[in-house]
Write an enzyme that holds these catalytic residues in place. Structure first.
Site, mmCIF file in Angstrom:
data_model
loop_
_atom_site.group_PDB
_atom_site.id
_atom_site.type_symbol
_atom_site.label_atom_id
_atom_site.label_comp_id
_atom_site.label_asym_id
_atom_site.label_seq_id
_atom_site.Cartn_x
_atom_site.Cartn_y
_atom_site.Cartn_z
ATOM 1 N N CYS A 2 0.707 -1.220 0.133
ATOM 2 C CA CYS A 2 0.011 0.138 -0.117
ATOM 3 C C CYS A 2 0.984 1.437 -0.026
ATOM 4 C CB CYS A 2 -0.926 0.017 1.139
ATOM 5 S SG CYS A 2 -0.203 -0.190 2.734
ATOM 6 N N ARG A 27 2.175 -1.115 -6.796
ATOM 7 C CA ARG A 27 2.483 -1.881 -5.781
ATOM 8 C C ARG A 27 1.492 -2.864 -5.171
ATOM 9 N NH1 ARG A 27 6.398 1.284 -2.554
ATOM 10 N NH2 ARG A 27 5.595 0.333 -0.651
ATOM 11 N N TRP A 73 -3.775 -2.136 1.259
ATOM 12 C CA TRP A 73 -3.525 -3.669 0.781
ATOM 13 C C TRP A 73 -3.678 -4.199 2.353
ATOM 14 C CZ3 TRP A 73 -0.492 -7.813 2.780
ATOM 15 C CH2 TRP A 73 -0.514 -9.039 1.864
ATOM 16 N N ASN A 99 0.710 2.699 6.607
ATOM 17 C CA ASN A 99 1.324 1.390 5.878
ATOM 18 C C ASN A 99 1.831 0.729 7.446
ATOM 19 O OD1 ASN A 99 0.686 2.369 3.602
ATOM 20 N ND2 ASN A 99 2.579 2.574 2.834
ATOM 21 N N GLY A 100 1.748 -0.824 7.223
ATOM 22 C CA GLY A 100 2.532 -1.353 8.352
ATOM 23 C C GLY A 100 1.372 -2.164 9.194
ATOM 24 N N GLU A 483 12.484 -20.033 -10.803
ATOM 25 C CA GLU A 483 12.066 -18.438 -11.276
ATOM 26 C C GLU A 483 10.849 -18.761 -12.268
ATOM 27 O OE1 GLU A 483 11.883 -15.928 -10.170
ATOM 28 O OE2 GLU A 483 11.596 -14.419 -11.916
ATOM 29 N N LYS A 487 7.268 -17.192 -11.969
ATOM 30 C CA LYS A 487 6.843 -16.384 -13.072
ATOM 31 C C LYS A 487 5.363 -16.821 -13.506
ATOM 32 C CE LYS A 487 8.807 -14.212 -12.414
ATOM 33 N NZ LYS A 487 9.127 -12.853 -11.560
ATOM 34 N N GLU A 490 2.623 -16.775 -10.479
ATOM 35 C CA GLU A 490 2.359 -15.381 -10.004
ATOM 36 C C GLU A 490 1.317 -14.760 -11.199
ATOM 37 O OE1 GLU A 490 5.403 -12.921 -8.434
ATOM 38 O OE2 GLU A 490 6.856 -13.562 -10.279
ATOM 39 N N HIS A 506 12.131 -38.948 -7.583
ATOM 40 C CA HIS A 506 12.010 -39.356 -6.075
ATOM 41 C C HIS A 506 10.521 -38.982 -5.758
ATOM 42 C CE1 HIS A 506 16.080 -40.553 -5.574
ATOM 43 N NE2 HIS A 506 16.475 -39.571 -6.245
ATOM 44 N N LYS A 603 4.176 -5.425 -4.790
ATOM 45 C CA LYS A 603 5.313 -5.099 -5.572
ATOM 46 C C LYS A 603 6.540 -5.350 -4.440
ATOM 47 C CE LYS A 603 8.570 -4.400 -8.781
ATOM 48 N NZ LYS A 603 8.898 -5.789 -9.297
HETATM 49 N N1 HGA Z 1 -2.647 -2.672 8.580
HETATM 50 C C1 HGA Z 1 -3.459 -1.584 7.974
HETATM 51 C C2 HGA Z 1 -2.402 -1.100 6.833
HETATM 52 C C3 HGA Z 1 -2.017 -2.135 5.793
HETATM 53 C C4 HGA Z 1 -0.653 -2.009 4.894
HETATM 54 O O1 HGA Z 1 0.291 -1.660 5.531
HETATM 55 N N2 HGA Z 1 -0.653 -2.951 3.995
HETATM 56 O O2 HGA Z 1 0.235 -2.865 3.189
HETATM 57 C C5 HGA Z 1 -4.521 -2.033 7.563
HETATM 58 O O3 HGA Z 1 -4.873 -3.279 7.222
HETATM 59 O O4 HGA Z 1 -5.467 -1.375 7.093
#
Ligand code: HGA
Length: 608
Positions: A2, A27, A73, A99-100, A483, A487, A490, A506, A603
């Site tokens: 995000c 991303r 995200w 983010n986080g 790889e 590819k 994904e 095996h 990303k």
């Molecule tokens: N934890 C927060 C932000 C998500 C995040 O950093 N995504 O990469 C949420 O879930 O809203």
């Protein structure tokens, strides 16, 4: 993952935020939102969906500055409009984009709820907005103090930006474990989680470090710590190839980035080949000849494609420098209390330089006194700044989620490192010349492969119909197979498995049938006989075979051969991985997948 964008200055923030968020779309995200400060109040709009949907939602009167925007995200709470950021406090005065992950969010939520706060979202982020409001209620003198008080209670990773309707001249930003940087303009300032958001606005950036906060106003910025000690920072200039970030007339970034590889390999080699001493010159390693000679082992860490590139790097180092080398997923390494040896050189590989698992592995290594160098694409990124030295890929922005040019450039960088370490040991000048000649031949040979894309696209259309595809390779072909499988799965969502060729019997040979094609890496080298035996075993079970080889294989061994030019055996993997990229791309196109933004992926993986 995000993205965060913020703007403070004389312009209307909304278009700048939308453009910045658009640039961060690559991303990966699931929802988006913006908040603007206008006449002492906040205006907020959020959508579950794309930035274009958000733009379409904004009424003409949605104007103001400063403003903050976010692409989310989801980690806590499903991706929907309520959980999208910005998250607000109860009064709608404070807006936070984050983010986080706030690890003690449950505990903080319980405490705030007991104090009468009503939560509207399921996110961990919302606690931050309420904590800032609570800090004001408890007497915090200004926004900076309120944010510092709030963050002192928070455990976890964050890159965040806070907007307060009562402070319409500023945005407060904080970083701990998730990147944020400031963009310095002319009487305006920006904030972003990724330099890509700032393209076209400024090249002057200030990277925040963990534990650091910043206040930006139209007139400038101030950086400080949680206990309000000033941290004077001056801007650095980003070396960002704007053209590289534009899609041009390509259907997808992915194919553009595949086709860029002749140039990106050239850039990885540029100025680094020392013809006179048949070696590589790597100025950024920060390793004296004596220190480099004392290296007894090399350990490479990365995640996903970076790890597979590292496996090829390990083989290059063993082959050319005869130094024992191995690669491991950084995400595993960091949690297994690794033994860190003083005479081991650790190499962290990350395209974005922000991969949280790789960063954590680097920090763990450094805590134990390990010497770490980085192989990173994004200049000035967190890992690039954290390591003791390194090699930049100079591959230009890689916008598609799936790695292509960064993979081949990483392997080329490893070849340079292996040559460098080899030539200060026992690699002869003649062998050094051989590798240099091989490296310089790569761009032209990659062009030749790209010119055969149409034939590969035909094979891809067949592969796309399979439920499952096996990839096999031996020795250097094994990471290439891994790889290749990565590819395909994904971007096309076709299930793919990679196995070392000799491991087939095996276990996985049980899967081989007319319905399950095998993509086999079959270089023309000393293991050719072994590889052709594997093909016979597959054909005997009526498994269709697609070979990547240096010459057309007979029909009894392969149904199709993707013929590639021959380089030196150590460098052939770079060339062999390219038809597999093209194969995966066309399979994804046939299946009408979202090629550049595959589902569930992001990303730069900045959350655990
Ligand atoms: N934890 C927060 C932000 C998500 C995040 O950093 N995504 O990469 C949420 O879930 O809203």
């Amino acid at each position: 993952m995000c993205g965060i964008v913020g703007y403070v200055g004389p312009q209307d923030a909304a278009p700048i935020l939308l453009e910045g968020l658009g640039r961060l779309e690559y991303r990966g995200y699931d929802s988006a939102g913006v908040a603007l400060s206008s006449k002492g109040a906040l205006k907020v709009r959020k959508v579950s969906g794309r930035v274009a949907d958000l733009a379409a939602e904004l009424p003409a009167r949605f104007k103001g500055s400063p403003g903050i925007g976010h692409t989310r995200w989801a980690t806590h709470g499903e991706p929907n409009e309520v959980n999208a950021h910005p998250q607000l406090d109860a009064a709608g005065r404070i807006a936070v984009v984050h983010n986080g992950i706030i690890e003690n969010a449950d505990e903080l939520r319980a405490k705030l709820t007991a104090d009468g706060v009503e939560f509207v979202s399921q996110t961990d982020t919302e606690v931050v907005a309420h904590l800032v409001a609570a800090a004001f209620a408890a007497g915090a003198g200004d926004l900076e103090q309120a944010v510092r008080q709030a963050l002192r209670q928070v455990v976890g990773a964050y890159g965040l930006a806070v907007l307060d309707a009562e402070y319409p001249d500023r945005i407060v930003i904080a970083r701990n474990g998730s990147p944020v940087l400031l963009g310095v303009g002319e009487k305006e300032m920006f904030v972003a989680s990724d330099v890509a958001a700032l393209i076209g606005y400024t090249r002057q950036v200030v990277y925040l470090d963990d534990g650091e906060l910043a206040t930006i106003t139209a007139g400038g910025y101030r950086t400080y710590t949680l206990d309000d000690r000033s941290t004077a920072k001056s801007p650095s200039t980003i070396d960002w190839d704007v053209v590289g970030a534009e899609i041009g007339d390509h259907a997808h970034y992915l194919i553009k980035e595949i086709q860029e590889q002749p140039r990106t390999i050239e850039r990885a080699l540029k100025g680094r080949i020392d013809e006179r001493f048949e070696t590589a010159h790597l100025g950024g390693l920060n390793l004296s000849v004596r220190e480099a000679r004392e290296v007894k082992r090399v350990k490479i860490l990365g995640c996903g494609s970076a790890c597979y590139a590292g496996e090829l790097g390990a083989q290059l180092i063993e082959d050319l420098a005869r130094v024992p080398a191995s690669a491991e997923a950084a995400s595993e390494f960091r949690y297994r209390n690794p033994v860190v040896e003083p005479d081991t050189l650790y190499v962290a590989v990350s395209q974005s330089g922000e991969t949280i698992d790789t960063l954590a592995a680097v920090q763990e290594l450094q805590r134990k006194g390990g010497r770490v160098i980085g192989i990173v694409n994004v200049v000035g990124s967190t890992i690039a700044r954290q390591v003791d030295g390194g090699i930049y890929l100079h591959a230009g922005p890689e916008m598609s989620v799936a790695a292509t040019k960064s993979f081949t450039s990483t392997v080329a960088a490893f070849a340079l490192l292996a040559l460098h370490l080899g030539r200060m040991r026992d690699l002869s000048p003649e062998q050094g010349r051989r590798i240099i000649a091989g490296l310089t031949a790569l761009p032209g040979q990659i062009t030749e492969i790209i010119e055969r894309s149409e034939m590969i696209a035909g094979v891809a259309a067949e592969i796309a119909q399979s439920r499952s595809v096996m990839f096999v390779g031996r020795r250097r072909g094994w990471p290439v197979a891994r790889e290749g499988a990565q590819k395909l799965k994904e971007i096309s969502y076709v299930h793919a498995e990679a196995y070392p060729s000799a491991e087939l019997k095996h276990g996985p040979l049980a899967l081989i049938s007319p319905e399950m094609p095998t993509v086999a890496i079959v270089p023309d080298d000393d293991l050719l006989d072994k590889n052709t035996s594997t093909l016979s075993e597959i054909k005997a079970r009526k498994g269709p075979v697609i070979a990547v080889a240096h010459r057309e294989l007979p029909a009894e061994l392969a149904d199709r051969t993707l013929v590639i030019p021959k380089n030196e055996p150590e460098l052939d993997p770079i060339l062999m991985s390219i038809p597999l990229q093209i194969l995966a791309y066309h399979a994804a196109v046939v299946l009408e997948r979202d090629v550049d933004k595959p589902r569930n992926l992001a990303k730069s993986v900045t959350v655990e």
